[in-house]
Design a protein around this motif. Structure first.
Motif, PDB file in Angstrom:
ATOM      1  N   ARG A   8       0.834  -1.198   0.000  1.00  0.00           N
ATOM      2  CA  ARG A   8       0.000   0.000   0.000  1.00  0.00           C
ATOM      3  C   ARG A   8       0.872   1.252   0.000  1.00  0.00           C
ATOM      4  O   ARG A   8       1.908   1.290   0.658  1.00  0.00           O
ATOM      5  CB  ARG A   8      -0.923   0.028   1.225  1.00  0.00           C
ATOM      6  CG  ARG A   8      -2.015  -1.022   1.186  1.00  0.00           C
ATOM      7  CD  ARG A   8      -2.866  -1.006   2.441  1.00  0.00           C
ATOM      8  NE  ARG A   8      -4.004  -1.901   2.305  1.00  0.00           N
ATOM      9  CZ  ARG A   8      -5.203  -1.529   1.890  1.00  0.00           C
ATOM     10  NH1 ARG A   8      -5.430  -0.256   1.604  1.00  0.00           N
ATOM     11  NH2 ARG A   8      -6.181  -2.402   1.778  1.00  0.00           N
ATOM     12  N   LEU A   9       0.427   2.244  -0.735  1.00  0.00           N
ATOM     13  CA  LEU A   9       1.075   3.545  -0.687  1.00  0.00           C
ATOM     14  C   LEU A   9       0.031   4.604  -0.962  1.00  0.00           C
ATOM     15  O   LEU A   9      -1.052   4.332  -1.486  1.00  0.00           O
ATOM     16  CB  LEU A   9       2.218   3.639  -1.698  1.00  0.00           C
ATOM     17  CG  LEU A   9       1.865   3.627  -3.189  1.00  0.00           C
ATOM     18  CD1 LEU A   9       2.980   4.296  -3.980  1.00  0.00           C
ATOM     19  CD2 LEU A   9       1.704   2.197  -3.681  1.00  0.00           C
ATOM     20  N   ARG A  10       0.370   5.815  -0.577  1.00  0.00           N
ATOM     21  CA  ARG A  10      -0.544   6.940  -0.765  1.00  0.00           C
ATOM     22  C   ARG A  10      -0.320   7.553  -2.139  1.00  0.00           C
ATOM     23  O   ARG A  10       0.760   7.436  -2.724  1.00  0.00           O
ATOM     24  CB  ARG A  10      -0.319   7.994   0.315  1.00  0.00           C
ATOM     25  CG  ARG A  10      -0.485   7.492   1.725  1.00  0.00           C
ATOM     26  CD  ARG A  10      -1.924   7.427   2.140  1.00  0.00           C
ATOM     27  NE  ARG A  10      -2.461   8.737   2.441  1.00  0.00           N
ATOM     28  CZ  ARG A  10      -3.714   8.962   2.841  1.00  0.00           C
ATOM     29  NH1 ARG A  10      -4.546   7.949   2.938  1.00  0.00           N
ATOM     30  NH2 ARG A  10      -4.133  10.180   3.118  1.00  0.00           N
ATOM     31  N   GLU A  11      -1.350   8.183  -2.635  1.00  0.00           N
ATOM     32  CA  GLU A  11      -1.218   8.960  -3.859  1.00  0.00           C
ATOM     33  C   GLU A  11      -0.064   9.949  -3.708  1.00  0.00           C
ATOM     34  O   GLU A  11       0.080  10.595  -2.675  1.00  0.00           O
ATOM     35  CB  GLU A  11      -2.537   9.690  -4.100  1.00  0.00           C
ATOM     36  CG  GLU A  11      -2.583  10.569  -5.314  1.00  0.00           C
ATOM     37  CD  GLU A  11      -3.847  11.402  -5.317  1.00  0.00           C
ATOM     38  OE1 GLU A  11      -4.090  12.067  -6.323  1.00  0.00           O
ATOM     39  OE2 GLU A  11      -4.573  11.391  -4.298  1.00  0.00           O
ATOM     40  N   GLY A  13       2.784   9.085  -3.201  1.00  0.00           N
ATOM     41  CA  GLY A  13       3.763   8.426  -2.356  1.00  0.00           C
ATOM     42  C   GLY A  13       4.583   7.429  -3.147  1.00  0.00           C
ATOM     43  O   GLY A  13       4.387   7.198  -4.338  1.00  0.00           O
ATOM     44  N   VAL A  56      -5.269   6.721  -8.108  1.00  0.00           N
ATOM     45  CA  VAL A  56      -5.638   5.860  -6.987  1.00  0.00           C
ATOM     46  C   VAL A  56      -6.280   4.599  -7.546  1.00  0.00           C
ATOM     47  O   VAL A  56      -6.701   4.547  -8.698  1.00  0.00           O
ATOM     48  CB  VAL A  56      -6.619   6.553  -6.020  1.00  0.00           C
ATOM     49  CG1 VAL A  56      -6.000   7.801  -5.432  1.00  0.00           C
ATOM     50  CG2 VAL A  56      -7.945   6.879  -6.719  1.00  0.00           C
ATOM     51  N   ILE A  68      -3.214   1.911  -4.135  1.00  0.00           N
ATOM     52  CA  ILE A  68      -2.871   3.334  -4.041  1.00  0.00           C
ATOM     53  C   ILE A  68      -4.075   4.072  -3.478  1.00  0.00           C
ATOM     54  O   ILE A  68      -5.148   4.082  -4.091  1.00  0.00           O
ATOM     55  CB  ILE A  68      -2.482   3.907  -5.416  1.00  0.00           C
ATOM     56  CG1 ILE A  68      -1.403   3.035  -6.078  1.00  0.00           C
ATOM     57  CG2 ILE A  68      -1.993   5.329  -5.283  1.00  0.00           C
ATOM     58  CD1 ILE A  68      -1.118   3.409  -7.516  1.00  0.00           C
ATOM     59  N   GLU A  69      -3.905   4.674  -2.305  1.00  0.00           N
ATOM     60  CA  GLU A  69      -5.008   5.343  -1.620  1.00  0.00           C
ATOM     61  C   GLU A  69      -4.962   6.844  -1.871  1.00  0.00           C
ATOM     62  O   GLU A  69      -3.890   7.427  -2.032  1.00  0.00           O
ATOM     63  CB  GLU A  69      -4.912   5.060  -0.115  1.00  0.00           C
ATOM     64  CG  GLU A  69      -4.976   3.571   0.217  1.00  0.00           C
ATOM     65  CD  GLU A  69      -4.652   3.308   1.671  1.00  0.00           C
ATOM     66  OE1 GLU A  69      -3.888   4.103   2.254  1.00  0.00           O
ATOM     67  OE2 GLU A  69      -5.157   2.316   2.208  1.00  0.00           O
ATOM     68  N   PRO A  70      -6.132   7.502  -1.925  1.00  0.00           N
ATOM     69  CA  PRO A  70      -6.152   8.954  -2.169  1.00  0.00           C
ATOM     70  C   PRO A  70      -5.528   9.724  -1.015  1.00  0.00           C
ATOM     71  O   PRO A  70      -5.672   9.360   0.153  1.00  0.00           O
ATOM     72  CB  PRO A  70      -7.647   9.271  -2.323  1.00  0.00           C
ATOM     73  CG  PRO A  70      -8.345   8.157  -1.624  1.00  0.00           C
ATOM     74  CD  PRO A  70      -7.479   6.941  -1.790  1.00  0.00           C
ATOM     75  N   LYS A  71      -4.818  10.792  -1.368  1.00  0.00           N
ATOM     76  CA  LYS A  71      -4.141  11.604  -0.367  1.00  0.00           C
ATOM     77  C   LYS A  71      -4.727  13.009  -0.267  1.00  0.00           C
ATOM     78  O   LYS A  71      -4.886  13.549   0.819  1.00  0.00           O
ATOM     79  CB  LYS A  71      -2.653  11.703  -0.708  1.00  0.00           C
ATOM     80  CG  LYS A  71      -1.844  12.568   0.248  1.00  0.00           C
ATOM     81  CD  LYS A  71      -0.373  12.602  -0.141  1.00  0.00           C
ATOM     82  CE  LYS A  71       0.437  13.466   0.820  1.00  0.00           C
ATOM     83  NZ  LYS A  71       1.871  13.511   0.443  1.00  0.00           N
ATOM     84  N   SER A  75     -11.673  11.462   1.158  1.00  0.00           N
ATOM     85  CA  SER A  75     -11.746  10.208   1.897  1.00  0.00           C
ATOM     86  C   SER A  75     -12.411   9.192   0.983  1.00  0.00           C
ATOM     87  O   SER A  75     -12.864   9.514  -0.119  1.00  0.00           O
ATOM     88  CB  SER A  75     -12.574  10.393   3.173  1.00  0.00           C
ATOM     89  OG  SER A  75     -13.915  10.739   2.834  1.00  0.00           O
TER      90      SER A  75
END
Length: 417
Positions: A8-11, A13, A56, A68-71, A75
């Protein structure tokens, strides 16, 4: 999917990937995404370094599941709400008895859950049936006799007859698109309960042929009073089958459909275009980046064109006045507008705004509250332009945001134009 290692990583990131986890096929897919500005992949001493751009979702590789999660601002719940608004489909909501909730398992699970809800509604109301042509060989004639096939394949024998029958069947493209999407979504999600629900729903929808056929049917889709109730389900099915969201990131690269990536700047542009259209005062018209007139640059090694995301035209008199707007998926709530974006908006002002009303706007996402600040650009003792920096609180309902724009932005713009 259980054999893949999840990272997992952030947008915006980055993550360090061991060399053993990326196959040559994986690297080819990542390089293809890199050429389109979605993911950056660089070789390091211990393997590979992956960095996500404004993207994402989930990317399933041969040995790796990349989430890839939104930053910026969004939310999980606000992202799905604004995506629905941008695509003009109903928002899955608990008050509509759709049993929808935000999952920690990533954006792909949210889209798959939305597809499941819409397909459940279609089943509840009954799947559409239509007449489907079936070619048969039987001793009794039923339907339309196929004389050409009979003569060329049976050579005059009449013990078996080639004929076409037309029977009402659920095996039509509307249902098959949903069936293929449910099967693909089952392999995409990480929530076991959701995966089981998708499997159960998939048994009720036909899914003959190949996935490419369903994608082709979606590209040719037209909706009328008979099948318009399928459109929300087809929107989510298209996101899953094409694997790339509103910009179809993976369609041209041959990636498996069980991956799903979403280019958030594209979503934000579509959402802002609808916000402007919903909030603009009467007597105005809006054009998007695909329909607005171009600013053209010629005389260089190759010609170039520029167009803002939205152009609003005020036409109270014989001389229309234009107001350019650019949607920026950037964190401008705590940062100054960049020099590059200021220069870009000044170019739009020069190309679209009249000399007595040199005004434009930037619309960006933010949290906690809406905001508006005014940038005034001066040089050589004269006003070069006025830029309204509009922050839209993405935690609020889009309809409420459009109402706020109607009172906060346009009253000030009317005074300028």
């Amino acid at each position: 999917m259980s054999e893949r290692r999840e990272i997992r990583l952030r947008e915006y990131g980055s993550a360090q990937i061991p060399e053993s986890l990326l196959t040559p096929n994986d690297l080819a897919r990542l390089r293809a995404l890199q050429t389109r500005g979605r993911i950056i992949v660089d070789e390091s001493r211990t393997g590979w370094r992956l960095k996500a751009d404004a993207t994402v979702g989930v990317l399933n590789l041969d040995r790796l599941r990349l989430v890839i999660e939104p930053k910026l601002a969004f939310s999980g719940e606000s992202l799905i709400r604004w995506l629905c608004y941008a695509l003009a489909v109903p928002v899955p909501h608990e008050s509509t008895a759709r049993d929808w909730s935000v999952s920690p398992n990533g954006f792909a699970d949210l889209v798959a859950a939305a597809l499941a809800h819409e397909c459940q509604i279609l089943l509840r109301d009954g799947l559409r049936r239509d007449y489907v042509r079936n070619h048969q060989l039987a001793p009794v004639l039923r339907g339309r006799f196929d004389a050409v096939t009979q003569a060329t394949r049976r050579y005059g024998l009449l013990d078996q007859l080639h004929h076409d029958t037309f029977d009402r069947s659920p095996s039509i493209w509307e249902n098959e698109v949903c069936g293929h999407a449910l099967h693909v979504a089952r392999a995409m999600v990480s929530d076991p309960a959701l995966a089981q629900r998708l499997s159960n729903l998939a048994t009720s929808f036909p899914a003959a042929g190949r996935v490419s056929g369903a994608i082709g049917a979606l590209s040719r889709a037209t909706y009328n009073r008979l099948n318009r109730r399928y459109r929300p389900a087809h929107i989510w099915a298209g996101l899953i089958l094409r694997a790339g969201g509103v910009t179809d990131l993976l369609t041209d690269t041959g990636a498996a459909a069980e991956s799903l990536l979403l280019h958030l700047p594209g979503v934000w542009e579509k959402a802002v275009a609808r916000l402007i259209a919903d909030s603009a005062p009467p007597g105005t018209s809006t054009a998007t980046a695909t329909t607005a007139a171009k600013i053209m640059v010629s005389g260089d090694l190759s010609p170039r064109t520029f167009r803002p995301d939205i152009v609003v035209t005020f036409a109270p008199s014989a001389t229309p006045r234009r107001f350019p707007i650019d949607a920026k998926y950037k964190r401008y709530e705590d940062n100054s507008v960049s020099a590059a974006d200021t220069h870009q908006l000044l170019t739009y002002i020069s190309g679209y705004s009249p000399a007595d009303s040199r005004t434009a706007a930037i619309v960006h996402p933010r949290t906690h509250r809406h905001s508006r600040r005014v940038l005034r650009v001066r040089g050589s003792d004269r006003q070069l332009g006025t830029i309204h920096a509009i922050g839209i609180d993405v935690d609020q309902d889009p309809a409420a945001s459009a109402a706020w724009l109607g009172t906060e932005l346009w009253a000030n713009v009317d005074a300028d134009v």
